[in-house]
Write a protein that holds these residues in place. Structure first.
Motif, PDB file in Angstrom:
ATOM      1  N   PRO A   1      -3.623  -8.092 -19.128  1.00  0.00           N
ATOM      2  CA  PRO A   1      -4.345  -6.820 -19.041  1.00  0.00           C
ATOM      3  C   PRO A   1      -4.194  -6.166 -17.670  1.00  0.00           C
ATOM      4  N   SER A   2      -4.527  -4.913 -17.651  1.00  0.00           N
ATOM      5  CA  SER A   2      -4.476  -4.155 -16.403  1.00  0.00           C
ATOM      6  C   SER A   2      -5.375  -4.815 -15.358  1.00  0.00           C
ATOM      7  N   GLY A   3      -4.867  -4.974 -14.179  1.00  0.00           N
ATOM      8  CA  GLY A   3      -5.651  -5.584 -13.111  1.00  0.00           C
ATOM      9  C   GLY A   3      -5.532  -7.088 -13.070  1.00  0.00           C
ATOM     10  N   SER A   4      -4.695  -7.658 -13.941  1.00  0.00           N
ATOM     11  CA  SER A   4      -4.595  -9.121 -13.973  1.00  0.00           C
ATOM     12  C   SER A   4      -3.749  -9.670 -12.827  1.00  0.00           C
ATOM     13  N   GLY A   5      -3.028  -8.795 -12.131  1.00  0.00           N
ATOM     14  CA  GLY A   5      -2.313  -9.253 -10.938  1.00  0.00           C
ATOM     15  C   GLY A   5      -0.801  -9.244 -11.052  1.00  0.00           C
ATOM     16  N   LYS A   6      -0.266  -8.584 -12.098  1.00  0.00           N
ATOM     17  CA  LYS A   6       1.185  -8.608 -12.337  1.00  0.00           C
ATOM     18  C   LYS A   6       1.954  -7.970 -11.175  1.00  0.00           C
ATOM     19  N   THR A   7       1.559  -6.743 -10.825  1.00  0.00           N
ATOM     20  CA  THR A   7       2.248  -6.029  -9.747  1.00  0.00           C
ATOM     21  C   THR A   7       2.115  -6.780  -8.429  1.00  0.00           C
ATOM     22  N   THR A   8       0.929  -7.306  -8.209  1.00  0.00           N
ATOM     23  CA  THR A   8       0.691  -8.051  -6.978  1.00  0.00           C
ATOM     24  C   THR A   8       1.664  -9.213  -6.855  1.00  0.00           C
TER      25      THR A   8
ATOM     26  N   HIS B   1       3.167  -4.290 -20.362  1.00  0.00           N
ATOM     27  CA  HIS B   1       2.227  -4.342 -21.499  1.00  0.00           C
ATOM     28  C   HIS B   1       2.991  -4.065 -22.779  1.00  0.00           C
TER      29      HIS B   1
ATOM     30  N   PHE C   1      -7.317  -9.366  -1.361  1.00  0.00           N
ATOM     31  CA  PHE C   1      -7.286  -8.061  -0.690  1.00  0.00           C
ATOM     32  C   PHE C   1      -8.641  -7.780  -0.081  1.00  0.00           C
ATOM     33  N   PRO C   2      -8.664  -7.238   1.114  1.00  0.00           N
ATOM     34  CA  PRO C   2      -9.960  -6.842   1.667  1.00  0.00           C
ATOM     35  C   PRO C   2     -10.485  -5.621   0.907  1.00  0.00           C
ATOM     36  N   VAL C   3     -11.723  -5.710   0.460  1.00  0.00           N
ATOM     37  CA  VAL C   3     -12.363  -4.564  -0.190  1.00  0.00           C
ATOM     38  C   VAL C   3     -13.667  -4.317   0.540  1.00  0.00           C
TER      39      VAL C   3
ATOM     40  N   GLU D   1       0.826  -1.204   0.000  1.00  0.00           N
ATOM     41  CA  GLU D   1       0.000   0.000   0.000  1.00  0.00           C
ATOM     42  C   GLU D   1       0.855   1.247   0.000  1.00  0.00           C
TER      43      GLU D   1
ATOM     44  N   GLU E   1       6.896  -2.696 -15.054  1.00  0.00           N
ATOM     45  CA  GLU E   1       6.680  -1.776 -16.173  1.00  0.00           C
ATOM     46  C   GLU E   1       7.771  -0.716 -16.277  1.00  0.00           C
TER      47      GLU E   1
ATOM     48  N   ALA F   1      -6.994 -11.241  -6.060  1.00  0.00           N
ATOM     49  CA  ALA F   1      -6.139 -10.675  -7.112  1.00  0.00           C
ATOM     50  C   ALA F   1      -5.333 -11.771  -7.799  1.00  0.00           C
TER      51      ALA F   1
ATOM     52  N   ASN G   1       1.470   1.811  -3.432  1.00  0.00           N
ATOM     53  CA  ASN G   1       0.373   2.383  -4.206  1.00  0.00           C
ATOM     54  C   ASN G   1       0.375   3.888  -4.056  1.00  0.00           C
TER      55      ASN G   1
HETATM   56  N1  LIG Z   1      -3.881  -3.137  -1.790  1.00  0.00           N
HETATM   57  C1  LIG Z   1      -4.911  -3.519  -2.552  1.00  0.00           C
HETATM   58  N2  LIG Z   1      -6.144  -3.524  -2.046  1.00  0.00           N
HETATM   59  C2  LIG Z   1      -7.197  -3.906  -2.786  1.00  0.00           C
HETATM   60  N3  LIG Z   1      -7.109  -4.293  -4.060  1.00  0.00           N
HETATM   61  C3  LIG Z   1      -5.886  -4.301  -4.637  1.00  0.00           C
HETATM   62  C4  LIG Z   1      -4.729  -3.910  -3.921  1.00  0.00           C
HETATM   63  N4  LIG Z   1      -3.656  -4.025  -4.753  1.00  0.00           N
HETATM   64  C5  LIG Z   1      -4.130  -4.456  -5.916  1.00  0.00           C
HETATM   65  N5  LIG Z   1      -5.470  -4.640  -5.863  1.00  0.00           N
HETATM   66  C6  LIG Z   1      -6.325  -5.147  -6.940  1.00  0.00           C
HETATM   67  O1  LIG Z   1      -5.778  -6.326  -7.405  1.00  0.00           O
HETATM   68  C7  LIG Z   1      -5.918  -6.430  -8.812  1.00  0.00           C
HETATM   69  C8  LIG Z   1      -4.569  -6.662  -9.433  1.00  0.00           C
HETATM   70  O2  LIG Z   1      -3.792  -5.513  -9.286  1.00  0.00           O
HETATM   71  P1  LIG Z   1      -2.351  -5.354  -9.879  1.00  0.00           P
HETATM   72  O3  LIG Z   1      -1.845  -4.022  -9.483  1.00  0.00           O
HETATM   73  O4  LIG Z   1      -1.527  -6.516  -9.496  1.00  0.00           O
HETATM   74  O5  LIG Z   1      -2.631  -5.379 -11.435  1.00  0.00           O
HETATM   75  P2  LIG Z   1      -1.606  -5.179 -12.631  1.00  0.00           P
HETATM   76  O6  LIG Z   1      -1.724  -6.392 -13.460  1.00  0.00           O
HETATM   77  O7  LIG Z   1      -0.295  -4.813 -12.120  1.00  0.00           O
HETATM   78  O8  LIG Z   1      -2.291  -3.985 -13.394  1.00  0.00           O
HETATM   79  P3  LIG Z   1      -1.589  -2.794 -14.172  1.00  0.00           P
HETATM   80  O9  LIG Z   1      -1.257  -3.344 -15.498  1.00  0.00           O
HETATM   81  O10 LIG Z   1      -2.673  -1.769 -14.227  1.00  0.00           O
HETATM   82  O11 LIG Z   1      -0.420  -2.375 -13.386  1.00  0.00           O
HETATM   83  C9  LIG Z   1      -6.522  -5.125  -9.280  1.00  0.00           C
HETATM   84  O12 LIG Z   1      -7.906  -5.329  -9.510  1.00  0.00           O
HETATM   85  C10 LIG Z   1      -6.334  -4.189  -8.119  1.00  0.00           C
HETATM   86  O13 LIG Z   1      -7.385  -3.272  -8.031  1.00  0.00           O
END
Ligand SMILES: Nc1ncnc2c1ncn2[C@@H]1O[C@H](COP(=O)(O)OP(=O)(O)OP(=O)(O)O)[C@@H](O)[C@H]1O
Ligand SMILES: [Mg+2]
Lengths: 423, 236
Positions: B50-57, B211, B22-24, A416, B178, B31, A419
């Motif tokens: 795609p964006s949101g697919s979980g790469k950064t996570t 990407h 993740f807690p929402v 976080e 990225e 994720a 982020n």
């Molecule tokens: N700390 C968090 N709390 C809640 N949801 C999260 C958190 N971090 C990531 N997410 C959610 O997890 C999903 C994956 O996020 P992530 O950042 O890994 O995507 P990404 O593939 O890296 O996307 P991008 O290409 O946009 O960077 C997303 O839907 C994001 O909203």
């Protein structure tokens, strides 16, 4: 590593200069506030000491029992001897004679008939050139009309009383009263000037004469009603006074003479003890609340300082610094900022207090026409407390702010923090 | 320094049944779900999707910046999730470098000091630090701007400084999220050339998320994520 952190602190003005300025201001206000309260307290004590109580006062035991009536017939006999002994035992203390007595003032017209008349309270002190009471009571600077008495049987009136009696400089005023042993006494005085005390009770009721005239009209050549004592430079010191009082009274402990001398401290008179204690408590309470308020302000500064830096913390965590170490460095920084700010703030507060202490005294000169004895001039007094009190809000609050804001480093998930990097 | 790295296996990163939620609000968002991957030492691999697919996570989990809800992540055979804050910091400090999309240099420090920072954490001597920093800056071709501040250099240069910072401690793994997203194509290619060279000559394992087709061109293995699952895993 420390060097690295310190470099960052110095270079980032929003992390160093800004908080130091905020802390300095907060601390200087706190420090000044303490000096201001002390100054006000000191003023009150000084005014009482000068006119009503002395720092301490010697009377006979019987007189003390009836002190509210100021009974002349219970005065100290052989005053010269008593004063001599006081001077010998306590040479640092300035011992002076004072009289407070009542009487009727009568202003006759050209035919000798009463023109105006009034009951008034007389106060007598030594008006001889160079006498300490002359400087202490500072009457000369508060004469609004006429001059100081410089010959026998000359009289000053409070300005309200002078107006009521409708007298002009040079008019004759006859005093009617009684002597120490109760016989009738009267004496003609020349009205030479009016005094502004700045306190209506005194302006409207008081007349002033020299001590030698008083001794004559009261038939008290070697007697004295009250002997006032003042510590060096008229600086009030609760403890020193208490000590002198106790040793002096102890030296008469054996005596069962009801006319033996007895000493009272300023505190023991006019209910000043409760008043002093109350003011003390109140000023402590005010100071406490002020310090708390300042602490909240500075705490917030520390808090914001920490919150603003989550980005940086995120980077440092990624590079491999532990959260604990980052937290510690944040706390260390807050202490550095707090100490530097507190030092500057304390110096600033002391300068401000000192300035008001000095100028406050000379206020009547500065303002020219407002020559009043009991003035509400803003005064402050430099006291030892001021040297450390500012460090409470200064260091503790900034530290606490950092302590709390830094906890976010642990509470948040590391990702976080990232982020918030704006990735 | 290398003593807790298990050298018996070639799998420098092992991801076993990893799920991240993740807690929402009141509920949870999944994720990543049940990811299984093995990355060998010296790979040049990218996560795409795609964006949101979980790469950064996933990269954050590998870097021990976050812990999985379920499953295990082994770096050189050691589970990173059970490590304490101080231990995972030490792991990053000694074995893992990060490169971000936004370069994340510390603005008050010079280029030299930014690159030097990881070595300060390792308590290296001044002479050692100087040598390593100049070498790292040399790798990215920026020895001449060591005394500038991050605000005085271009985006392409800033990303090269970030690369120097990530490799100055000679890590085993560099995680690059990225890295070219904010760069024009000339700079993007320049960056990828540098990273490829570092991979080949220093043997550093690289793990990307991207990407960008320019990045994908360089990858030897491409793992496609979709909705938190591995959709495709292809080695060229
Ligand atoms: N700390 C968090 N709390 C809640 N949801 C999260 C958190 N971090 C990531 N997410 C959610 O997890 C999903 C994956 O996020 P992530 O950042 O890994 O995507 P990404 O593939 O890296 O996307 P991008 O290409 O946009 O960077 C997303 O839907 C994001 O909203
Ligand atoms: Mg991402």
């Amino acid at each position: 590593m420390f060097e690295f952190l310190f470099k960052g602190l110095i270079r980032d003005k929003s992390r160093s200069l800004l908080p130091v300025i905020v802390v300095s201001l907060g601390v200087s206000l706190s420090v000044f506030f303490v000096g201001y309260i002390e100054g006000m307290m000191g003023d009150m004590v000084d005014q009482n000491a000068r006119f009503g109580t002395g720092h301490m006062k010697v009377m006979t035991r019987e007189y003390v029992k009836n002190i509210a009536q100021k009974p002349l017939d219970l005065s100290i006999l052989e005053a010269g001897k008593v004063i001599q002994e006081l001077d010998k035992s306590y040479p640092e203390v300035d011992w002076v004679k004072r009289f407070n007595f009542g009487g009727i003032l009568d202003v006759p017209d050209e035919n000798g008939q009463t023109k105006t008349q009034g009951i008034a309270g007389g106060m007598a002190f030594d008006m001889t050139e160079g006498n300490s009471d002359l400087r202490r009571l500072n009457i000369a600077n508060n004469i609004v009309e006429g001059r100081m008495p410089n010959g026998p049987f000359e009289m000053l009136l409070g300005q309200g009383l002078a107006k009521r009696m409708n007298v002009k400089i040079g008019d004759t005023i006859t005093y009617f009263g009684s002597t120490m042993d109760g016989s009738m006494s009267f004496q003609n005085f020349t009205y030479v000037g009016a005094v502004q005390f700045g306190l209506s009770v005194m302006d409207d009721k008081t007349f002033l004469i020299d001590i030698k005239d008083a001794e004559q009209i009261l038939d008290m050549e070697d007697a004295v009603q009250e002997i006032y004592g003042y510590l060096p430079n008229d600086i009030y010191d609760d403890q020193a006074i208490e000590e002198i009082k106790n040793t002096y009274n102890a030296s008469f402990a054996e005596s069962d003479d009801e006319y033996a001398p007895q000493m009272l401290a300023l505190r023991d008179q006019n209910g000043l003890s409760t008043m002093l204690d109350m003011v003390n408590t109140m000023s402590s309470a005010f100071t406490f609340f002020f310090i708390i308020a300042m602490s909240i302000v500075l705490w917030n500064t520390g808090l914001l300082g920490g919150l603003r830096r989550y980005t940086e913390f995120g980077i440092r965590i990624a590079i491999g610094e532990s959260k604990r170490d980052i937290y510690k460095s944040l706390l260390l920084e807050s202490v550095i900022v707090g100490v530097i700010g507190s030092v500057f703030g304390t110096i600033l507060g002391l300068i401000l207090t000192f300035y008001l202490q000095e100028v406050g005294i000379d206020m009547s000169d500065t303002l020219g026409n407002s020559n009043v004895l009991f003035s509400n001039v803003i005064r402050a007094k430099v006291v030892p407390t001021q040297f450390w009190i500012g460090f409470f809000p200064g260091v503790m609050a900034t530290f606490l702010g950092a302590l709390l804001s830094g906890r976010g480093i642990f509470k948040r998930q590391t990702s976080e923090l990232f982020n918030e990097l704006g990735v | 320094m290398q003593n807790h790295i298990n050298m018996n296996t070639n799998n420098i990163i092992e991801i076993q049944n990893v799920t991240k939620r993740f807690p929402v609000g009141e509920t949870e968002f999944t994720a990543l779900s049940n990811i299984n991957l093995k990355i060998q030492k010296g790979e040049f691999t990218g996560l795409i999707g795609p964006s949101g697919s979980g790469k950064t996570t996933l990269l954050n989990l590998i870097g021990a910046l976050d812990i999985p809800s379920e499953g295990e992540i082994l770096i050189s055979g050691k589970n990173v999730a059970v490590k304490s804050d101080a231990e995972s910091a030490l792991l990053r400090n000694e074995h893992i470098g990060f490169i971000f999309q936004s370069y994340n240099l510390l603005p008050v420090y010079s280029i030299f000091e930014n690159v030097e920072f990881p070595l300060l954490l390792q308590k290296k001597s001044k002479a050692e630090r100087k040598e390593a920093v100049m070498q790292a800056l040399d790798w990215v071709g920026l020895s001449d701007i060591a005394n500038k501040k991050p605000s005085q250099i271009s985006g392409g240069q800033a990303q090269r400084v970030a690369i120097a910072r990530s490799i100055v401690k000679k890590p085993d793994i560099v995680l690059a999220d990225e890295p070219t997203a904010n760069l024009d194509s000339t700079n993007a290619y320049k960056i990828m050339d540098i990273l490829k060279k570092l991979n080949e000559e220093l043997g550093i394992t690289f793990m990307f998320s991207s990407h960008d087709s320019k990045v994908i061109e360089y990858l030897r293995r491409v793992i496609t994520l979709e909705d938190g699952k591995v959709k495709n895993d292809e080695t060229k």
